[in-house]
Scaffold this active site. Structure first.
Site, PDB file in Angstrom:
ATOM      1  CB  CYS A 189      -0.967  -0.029   1.171  1.00  0.00           C
ATOM      2  SG  CYS A 189      -1.880  -1.579   1.195  1.00  0.00           S
ATOM      3  CG  HIS A 229      -2.343   4.210   5.214  1.00  0.00           C
ATOM      4  ND1 HIS A 229      -2.337   4.192   3.837  1.00  0.00           N
ATOM      5  CD2 HIS A 229      -2.417   2.900   5.597  1.00  0.00           C
ATOM      6  CE1 HIS A 229      -2.382   2.944   3.405  1.00  0.00           C
ATOM      7  NE2 HIS A 229      -2.443   2.141   4.447  1.00  0.00           N
ATOM      8  CG  HIS A 288      -6.608   0.610   1.576  1.00  0.00           C
ATOM      9  ND1 HIS A 288      -5.705   1.360   0.845  1.00  0.00           N
ATOM     10  CD2 HIS A 288      -5.866  -0.125   2.444  1.00  0.00           C
ATOM     11  CE1 HIS A 288      -4.475   1.090   1.256  1.00  0.00           C
ATOM     12  NE2 HIS A 288      -4.546   0.194   2.220  1.00  0.00           N
TER      13      HIS A 288
END
Lengths: 265, 403
Positions: free
Chosen positions: B169, B299, B333
């Protein structure tokens, strides 16, 4: 751009470990195409060694060899991992599971499937919190990693461990990506001279393709070189092994050459 | 570091195509998340799926032939991204200005076109187990991890250094750091940076197996948050030196910081030491202090662990008064593309004097000590820090500002 090589690790057919590989690449002993030994990757705790993939163990095995040779502390060293195809063994099991009606996936299998599995395990094994970049550039992955590592060493002024590795995918994926044999190579690069220097490199990108990229004189070594992106490091490793000033040209995609002047230390 | 100008940028996500649609959805607090309707995935969750990806035709571009072989969901999403906000034209102008060999393509992705392999495994020869022959020839151009950068550089006719960074990620955030180093060392003069990750069964069933997915739309920083929502996105930026592209008010990359946790494959370091290291490194590189940052784009995945540990890390670097929020409730996400999605949202904040709050969240977890915004704000924004943390404990923080 100038930098220094301080440690090398290798694992491949007839090229297990830098001491033996150096002699083969320098032409002092013949290439014996024995299957490489199982990677020990003893840097991993035993339970992680059992759980980790073969690809991870190959990568960590050579990483460990390069670091030990240079007597470097992994907590001070950033890393660049390069793999064209990553965890193909894990991906095969995962896609097989997804093709069943239940699609049952194990959480362990899933987190082992990421392209940065080896980098993650290196961090866990060594406790290093330095930057780790994992990249892919098909057959130019080693070359791209050398560029990334060189830029990092230069700008961030910190040693970089470069680890390139790929294993032949299991069937049926092998038919899509027929990598002939497993190969892994690691180089520890620094910006300034250090006690364990093996060579000094001066590298530059060039779009002059009038000269051929460097291949291996020995037919057996050339087969290894052309069969795996990580083994495309062999012309550079051979120049280091021979300990004389050599100009090495590595293909970077189809458009550029990475031209490396290798000088003995 | 000398600021690098983000002379053009764009993003496509579940919020829409391009900067205007993205801004409007953020401003109007319209989440892009919906109940999972991806293929036949029987997952009790929401997703951030991009409409129209299925209709994109992979072809055209600077290369006269051969683009069709790149056809897969991931590259369709990449092309949909390139087509927004005049990005293709800007990249072609950069190619003409610097030369094709002097423009790099550095992208991030976590799963590339693995969906093609998932499909191929459902069509194996019953007798031999072989994969379909059409898949065997397209594998290099679809699933191989380099595929998206290969496609983008072929489409744009670029011939400079290229690679795909795959650190889960944090992938497309780290693409900015690598591109900045390549420009500074002279390996290139400009770089197309960004990333793309598209929905696939691997991530849907994988995150379900880890029990990290919410059954509803994710609620970042909520006291009752119960997991993430997966999404897909493609984002691109054109990064250049300021002497070539430094118009007053232009958005610039001011700093980056990279680190690892060295702790666990799928659980962040409990004290957030890796995250702290990344944010501090970004501040150091930009020559700024924590007080210079107007907004932190978290995040903020909405898992119990991420939000709590990121809060610890943010609080330790910035204290309790720097506004921060997560936009994952809008986009989901988007994994390897989360970094560039955060970067483009940061650019929207800078240019539109806007700070997003958090959607789907009803009550900020009282245990969090950072200043998490629930509501949007209209205020001048000069500098934004954006975090991206990945599996394997791989972290990257970016700082953007106007020059």
């Amino acid at each position: 751009m100038e930098l220094y090589i301080n440690g090398i690790g290798t694992l491949g057919p007839g090229l297990a470990g830098w001491a033996g590989s150096r002699a083969v690449l320098a032409g002092e002993s013949p290439l014996c195409e024995a299957a490489p030994p199982e990677p020990s990757a003893s840097v991993l705790p035993p339970n992680e060694q059992r759980r980790s993939s073969e690809t991870v163990r190959w990568a960590l095995h050579v990483a460990q060899e390069a670091m030990q040779q240079a007597e470097a502390d992994a907590r001070d060293v950033a890393s660049v991992f390069a793999s064209s195809d990553g965890e193909t063994g894990v991906l095969d099991r995962l896609c097989t599971a997804l093709a069943t009606p239940q699609r049952t996936m194990s959480p362990t299998l899933f987190h082992h499937s990421v392209h940065n599995a080896a980098s993650g395990y290196w961090g866990i094994a060594t406790g290093s919190q330095q930057s780790s970049t994992v990249l892919a550039c098909y057959d130019s992955s080693f070359c791209a990693a050398l560029l990334e590592a060189a830029a990092y060493v230069q700008i961030e002024e910190r040693p970089v461990l470069l680890v390139a590795y790929d294993l032949p995918p299991p069937p049926p994926l092998y038919a899509a990506r027929p990598l002939r044999g497993g190969f892994a190579a690691a180089l520890l690069l620094t910006r300034t001279p250090a006690p364990h220097n093996l060579a000094q490199l001066d590298l530059a990108l060039s779009d002059d393709l009038s000269e051929n990229a460097t291949s291996m004189d020995d037919a057996g070594l050339e087969v290894i070189r052309s069969g795996n992106q990580a083994a495309r490091s062999l012309p550079l490793l051979a120049a280091i092994a021979r300990q004389c000033v050599t100009l090495v040209r590595l293909e970077y995609l189809e458009d550029q050459h990475l031209v490396i002047r290798v000088m003995p230390c | 570091m000398a600021p690098l100008i983000l002379s053009r940028y764009t993003v496509v996500s579940a919020l829409g195509k391009g900067l205007d649609e993205t801004y409007r959805a953020l401003r109007n607090r319209r989440s892009g998340l919906r109940p999972c309707d991806f293929e036949d995935a029987g997952i009790a969750a929401y997703i951030g799926r991009v409409d129209e990806v299925e209709d994109v035709l992979v072809g055209g571009g600077s290369a006269s032939t051969g683009l069709e072989q790149f056809d897969c969901r991931n590259n369709r999403l990449a092309l949909l991204g390139l087509q927004q906000d005049g990005f293709i034209q800007a990249a072609i102008e950069a190619r003409e200005r610097y030369g094709a060999h002097r423009v790099a393509v550095i992208l991030g992705s976590s799963t590339s076109g693995i969906l093609e392999t998932e499909h191929a495994y459902c069509h194996r020869d019953p007798a031999t187990g072989a994969l379909p022959s059409s898949y065997l020839t397209s594998h290099r151009y679809t699933h191989n991890m380099f595929s998206s950068a290969h496609f983008v550089r072929t489409y744009l006719g670029l011939r400079g250094p290229a690679m795909v960074i795959s650190t889960a990620c944090s992938s497309s955030a780290k693409a900015f750091a690598t591109a900045a180093r390549f420009i500074e060392t002279g390996f290139c003069d400009a770089a197309v940076v960004g990333g793309v990750d598209s929905l696939c069964l691997t991530i849907l069933y994988g995150f379900a197996s880890l029990e990290l997915m919410s059954s509803g739309p994710c609620r970042p920083c909520d006291e009752d948050r119960d997991g993430l929502t997966l999404g897909e996105s493609a984002g691109f930026g054109l990064l250049e030196k300021s002497e070539h592209a430094g118009q007053p008010g232009a958005v610039a990359l001011l700093g980056y910081g990279e680190s690892c946790d060295g702790y666990h494959m799928s659980h962040p370091h409990p004290e957030g030491t890796g995250a702290i290291r990344a944010m501090q490194a970004a501040l150091l590189r930009s020559g700024l202090t924590s007080g210079d940052i107007d907004y932190i784009h978290l995040h903020g995945t909405a898992t119990r662990a991420n939000d709590s540990i990121e809060d610890t890390a943010v609080h330790s670097v910035f204290g309790p008064s720097t506004p921060c929020s997560s936009t994952k409730g809008w986009t989901g996400h988007t994994l390897g593309a989360a970094g560039v999605t955060g970067a483009v949202i940061a650019a929207i904040c800078l240019t539109r004097s806007f700070v997003p709050g958090t959607v789907n969240t009803t009550r900020i977890d009282p245990k969090l000590r950072s200043y998490v915004l629930l509501e949007n704000r209209e205020q001048p924004v000069r500098r934004v820090l954006s975090n991206s943390f990945g599996f394997g404990g791989n972290n990257c923080s970016l700082i953007f500002g106007t020059v």
